[in-house]
Design a protein around this motif. Structure first.
Motif, PDB file in Angstrom:
ATOM      1  N   ALA A  12      15.993  14.047  -3.595  1.00  0.00           N
ATOM      2  CA  ALA A  12      15.773  15.182  -4.510  1.00  0.00           C
ATOM      3  C   ALA A  12      14.534  15.970  -4.125  1.00  0.00           C
ATOM      4  CB  ALA A  12      15.662  14.676  -5.939  1.00  0.00           C
ATOM      5  N   ASN A  29      17.544  22.149  -3.862  1.00  0.00           N
ATOM      6  CA  ASN A  29      18.303  23.024  -4.755  1.00  0.00           C
ATOM      7  C   ASN A  29      19.558  22.272  -5.181  1.00  0.00           C
ATOM      8  OD1 ASN A  29      20.227  24.993  -5.685  1.00  0.00           O
ATOM      9  ND2 ASN A  29      18.979  26.595  -4.753  1.00  0.00           N
ATOM     10  N   ASP A  30      19.731  22.067  -6.481  1.00  0.00           N
ATOM     11  CA  ASP A  30      20.880  21.305  -6.963  1.00  0.00           C
ATOM     12  C   ASP A  30      22.009  22.198  -7.470  1.00  0.00           C
ATOM     13  OD1 ASP A  30      19.709  22.247  -9.256  1.00  0.00           O
ATOM     14  OD2 ASP A  30      19.333  20.281 -10.151  1.00  0.00           O
ATOM     15  N   ASP A  31      21.964  23.488  -7.122  1.00  0.00           N
ATOM     16  CA  ASP A  31      23.022  24.412  -7.531  1.00  0.00           C
ATOM     17  C   ASP A  31      24.263  24.148  -6.687  1.00  0.00           C
ATOM     18  OD1 ASP A  31      24.701  26.485  -8.138  1.00  0.00           O
ATOM     19  OD2 ASP A  31      23.232  28.079  -7.800  1.00  0.00           O
ATOM     20  N   THR A  65      25.147  24.381  -2.312  1.00  0.00           N
ATOM     21  CA  THR A  65      25.407  23.265  -1.404  1.00  0.00           C
ATOM     22  C   THR A  65      26.795  22.648  -1.544  1.00  0.00           C
ATOM     23  OG1 THR A  65      24.395  21.727  -2.991  1.00  0.00           O
ATOM     24  CG2 THR A  65      22.965  22.668  -1.279  1.00  0.00           C
ATOM     25  N   GLY A 118      21.920  20.020   2.151  1.00  0.00           N
ATOM     26  CA  GLY A 118      20.723  20.058   1.318  1.00  0.00           C
ATOM     27  C   GLY A 118      19.920  21.311   1.617  1.00  0.00           C
TER      28      GLY A 118
END
Length: 199
Positions: free
Chosen positions: A48, A56-58, A62, A87
């Motif tokens: 993370a 970026n966790d959008d 990804t 990632g």
């Protein structure tokens, strides 16, 4: 307050990667067969956070790349069932600093997979120059780095390949400067050290 940088480099790089996927398609899978006991023992799990960057966790950024990699790489070869990974690491202002994409699974001929990945960039229209081998670090395998240009944007790229994964890490700039390839090589080794783990 200085103006916030655009995400132009991010979208250029992601667009280039999308073009590479179209060209590479199932080509990687033609060289890979489930015949070695030491193949596929590792997997890629991007953390993370990496150094002072945050992933970026959008899923729109990804998730699509991961799905495309998983579905397209290795088409036509039932023994090669890779898992795509992606990632995007950003600084505190949400500017992309590192982008990592690749697959993990059972890889018989890592060098050929590495060649195919770099060839995909050339075939997608990007100019790849100064490709050279670098120290892959304690995990072994092979790692190459190079520079690339896409219009006004310049990229540094490093990729590793071993019997479990083929992953490329990229860094771009919006101001026309060339990212430091040696630093990217060091960052790539450090990212691999924490991302490539036993299954």
């Amino acid at each position: 307050m200085p103006p916030r940088k655009s995400r132009r480099t991010l979208w250029i790089v992601l667009g280039t990667i999308a073009a590479v996927l179209v060209i590479v398609g199932g080509a990687l899978g033609y060289f890979i067969w489930d015949t070695t006991s030491n193949a596929g023992t590792q997997k890629i799990v991007f953390p993370a956070t990496f150094k002072d960057l945050k992933a970026n966790d959008d899923p729109a950024v990804t998730g699509k790349i991961q799905d495309e990699l998983t579905s397209k790489i290795g088409q036509g070869d039932g023994n090669w069932k890779p898992t795509g990974v992606a990632g995007v690491y950003q600084d505190s202002d949400s500017n992309p600093q590192l982008i990592a994409v690749g697959v993990y699974g059972k890889v018989l001929l890592p060098k050929q997979e590495l060649d195919q990945m770099f060839s995909g960039f050339t075939g997608a229209g990007a100019k790849v120059t100064d490709r050279h081998s670098v120290d892959p670090g304690p995990k072994g395998g092979q790692m190459d780095c190079a520079t690339s240009e896409d219009g006004e944007s310049k990229l540094a790229l490093c990729a590793w390949a071993d019997n479990s994964s083929v992953v490329m890490v990229l860094k771009g700039s919006d101001d026309g400067s060339q990212p430091d390839v040696d630093k990217l090589a060091a960052d790539t080794r450090d990212l691999r050290a924490v991302a490539e783990v036993a299954k």
